[in-house]
Design an enzyme around this catalytic site. Sequence first.
Site, short mmCIF file in Angstrom:
data_model
loop_
_atom_site.label_atom_id
_atom_site.label_comp_id
_atom_site.label_asym_id
_atom_site.label_seq_id
_atom_site.Cartn_x
_atom_site.Cartn_y
_atom_site.Cartn_z
N ASP A 110 148.34 -35.65 4.47
CA ASP A 110 147.50 -34.52 4.67
C ASP A 110 147.01 -34.43 6.37
OD1 ASP A 110 145.20 -32.43 4.19
OD2 ASP A 110 146.49 -32.74 2.21
N ASP A 111 146.02 -33.72 6.22
CA ASP A 111 145.19 -33.50 7.53
C ASP A 111 144.93 -35.01 8.16
OD1 ASP A 111 143.75 -32.65 9.62
OD2 ASP A 111 142.25 -31.56 8.34
N ARG A 169 134.10 -24.05 10.25
CA ARG A 169 134.75 -25.53 9.90
C ARG A 169 135.21 -26.02 11.48
NH1 ARG A 169 139.89 -28.40 6.98
NH2 ARG A 169 138.63 -29.85 6.15
N LYS A 188 153.02 -28.76 3.69
CA LYS A 188 151.87 -27.95 3.21
C LYS A 188 151.03 -27.18 4.46
CE LYS A 188 147.13 -29.09 1.22
NZ LYS A 188 146.30 -30.16 0.81
N TRP A 189 151.14 -25.86 4.10
CA TRP A 189 150.73 -24.85 5.09
C TRP A 189 149.34 -24.55 5.03
CZ3 TRP A 189 154.12 -21.10 8.05
CH2 TRP A 189 153.65 -20.18 8.95
N ASP A 190 148.38 -24.93 5.75
CA ASP A 190 146.84 -24.59 5.37
C ASP A 190 146.35 -23.57 6.38
OD1 ASP A 190 144.41 -24.93 4.26
OD2 ASP A 190 144.26 -27.27 4.41
N ASN A 225 142.09 -22.77 7.37
CA ASN A 225 140.83 -23.09 6.73
C ASN A 225 139.60 -22.16 7.22
OD1 ASN A 225 140.75 -25.31 5.00
ND2 ASN A 225 142.08 -26.41 6.27
N CYS A 240 148.56 -22.96 1.40
CA CYS A 240 147.18 -23.47 0.72
C CYS A 240 146.21 -22.86 1.87
CB CYS A 240 147.02 -25.11 1.17
SG CYS A 240 145.46 -25.68 0.99
N ASP A 276 140.15 -26.64 -3.85
CA ASP A 276 139.78 -27.93 -3.46
C ASP A 276 139.01 -28.66 -4.66
OD1 ASP A 276 141.06 -28.03 -1.27
OD2 ASP A 276 139.41 -28.10 0.09
#
Length: 724
Positions: A357-358, A437, A470-472, A474, A520, A542
Amino acid sequence: MIMTTRITRFAVALATSLAAFASAISPARAGGPIRINVETANSALKLFVAPEDSRLYELGYGAAKENYDFPKKLNRQEEFYPQYGDGFISQPALQITHADGNTSTSLAYVKRETSNLDPDIALTKIELKDPAYPLVVTLCLKAYRDEDVIEQWSEIRHEEPAPITMLRYHSAAPAIKAKDYFLTQFQGDYKREATLAEEKLTPGIKVLDSKIGVRATRYRIPSVIISLDGPAQEETGETFGASLCWSGSFSIEAELDWQNRLRLLAGINPVGQQYRLKPKETFKTPGVLWTWSDKGKGQVSRNFHRWAKKYGIRDGDKPRPILFNNWEATHTDFDDAKIVSLFDGAKDLGVELFLLDDGWFGNKHPRDNDRAGLGDWEVNRKKLPQGLEHLADEAKKRGLGFGIWIEPEMVNPQSELFEAHRDWAIVQRNREPELSRYQLVLDLTRPDVQQHAWKSIAGPVSTRGVSYVKWDANRYVTQPGSSYLPPDEQTHLMVDYNRALLALMSRMAKDFPDVMAMACAGGGGRTDYGTLKHFHSFWPSDNTDPRDRVKIQWGFGHFFPAATIGAHVTAMGNRPPKFACDVALSGAFGVDRDVSKMSAEERRAITNAIALYKSTLRQITSRGDLYRLESPYDGPRAALDYVMPDASKAALFVYQLADGEAKPVKPCGLDPKRRYTVRELNVAADSSPSDAKSVDGAALLRDGIPVPCRKEFDSAIFEISEAK
Ligand code: GLA
């Protein structure tokens, strides 16, 4: 003098328009009404062109066998795709200001054409034209026969001397007739996505929309259920479902008029999105999917699921891998050794793919938290000195696939990208930029940003050994200004952004067909069939506390099949391990938990769950038809089953959300004439499995299955297989 000129011009225009009108209406005038039926196996949308005025009207939408009478007198409120300004007085689907300033549009029938794209799909195109202007609107209706789904969009094109301004351009606006209408929406916020809210509609317009442009489904998804003459039931009653295939700001408007007719408009949100359409350009609105059933919202969901598996998502028949995602286990705090140690734990549990992940990128501004690094997609040399390839190799050695997280549309002001290209971010001139964010959204209408975004995707995704992404996304847009678009096209920003976004997603799917993808957006902030066409699954929330997940998965399951709904076992909520596993087992199973920190009981529960998922539950939940048996909104427990299309096998899940009675659960979808063996799966460590029982289908449907659930967080899973 000025007055006379104006009058003369008006008279000429009127004469031209009347002449044009006369030629346009001739096909319909020749005989009686022209009927246009768009049919699927069980439903039909019936339209007609009236000989009196050449306009396109709706007779009805519902059961295929329904015979609607032609109206004795034409009613303009029954137009199928209503336009503003020339007689129609309710909420229009289309509102245009023409190049000469005329604020009205009037569409008359020109022709229709139906082509069979394959035995299951027929596309009907109905061409309408404004008799006074060179403006053509083609209504497109794609009927998916076996799935009972009709997809509708419109294509708008003109040859006026200058751009026209489209103020409203909804994809579709069918009308429904009944006594009462009940609307269910799926709304919420971060960590409480897809919460059901049902209401009886009263006269006026109920607008369900999103104005936030990016991760636009954060507060609700663009999908609704309408039940006629009573609240929606699972297996009975006339029910419609609608789902808009658009990732940007949308609006679904339900107008109940003075004749108790309900019109449901769905499309791009008109607020702040006026669009100047240049001559000879075609504007294609997003598709909206409609389905109808007289067997309640259960069948509406099954129609969407079957459609999605065949047409609406990537590789609908391919099993989704069991993921290990490190977000909740580590956040951005990891290094090479930590990740490799997680691989070992993941492998022992039986996981199939590790999703990093990130936090893996950024050097000058390392991504050690969410304040910096977004936009700088080079691997962080301090945390991962041997690069992503090394991690992919180590994963492979342990029999694991390897995936990677990206957020290609975003930038932190604290990044090398922002230092070099401040003007790439979406902000409003003369306003203080609002961070969310600690980040801004990149302006995807700019060709240079599109190129950068493609590099941010293709770079990580083409890393040797990467087979999952995984394409997020935010944050959403609160100040939609572009440094690229001219002043009179600023309102194009979020429309063109989302077109560019979908093009990037489509390119990723095309260029990397073997890389699976999860959508995502800070949880389920991008959950629509425009996006999902290019993805295998999505991250619904989440919030991974299994108690809340029962409802979140329940909500999304109304439109999206189980194999698309990421469901991971985590430490959130600190619930009993069996309960956490049983909840995740009814979706696309995964784990996000540091194995070295797990208790022996947790480890055993997850290992068993994974074995069960691999041996039987993955196949049944992804291929089976969903029946919602007991709603978590109605009582202390939730229950659902998935039944294989040939009714030979089913899996039934029960979740106790508060203390209650241990009543039997009645399954659905089985064949009353067959005999089944019922066996409890995933039995808790401290209880002994009851013997498998052989029962008649009819008795099973009538009497149900006794379940060992009474206390909060009890849960059970049963396998029901046709007895040999
Ligand atoms: C969002 C996602 C999470 C995780 C973080 C990473 O919140 O929903 O799953 O990927 O971003 O920053």
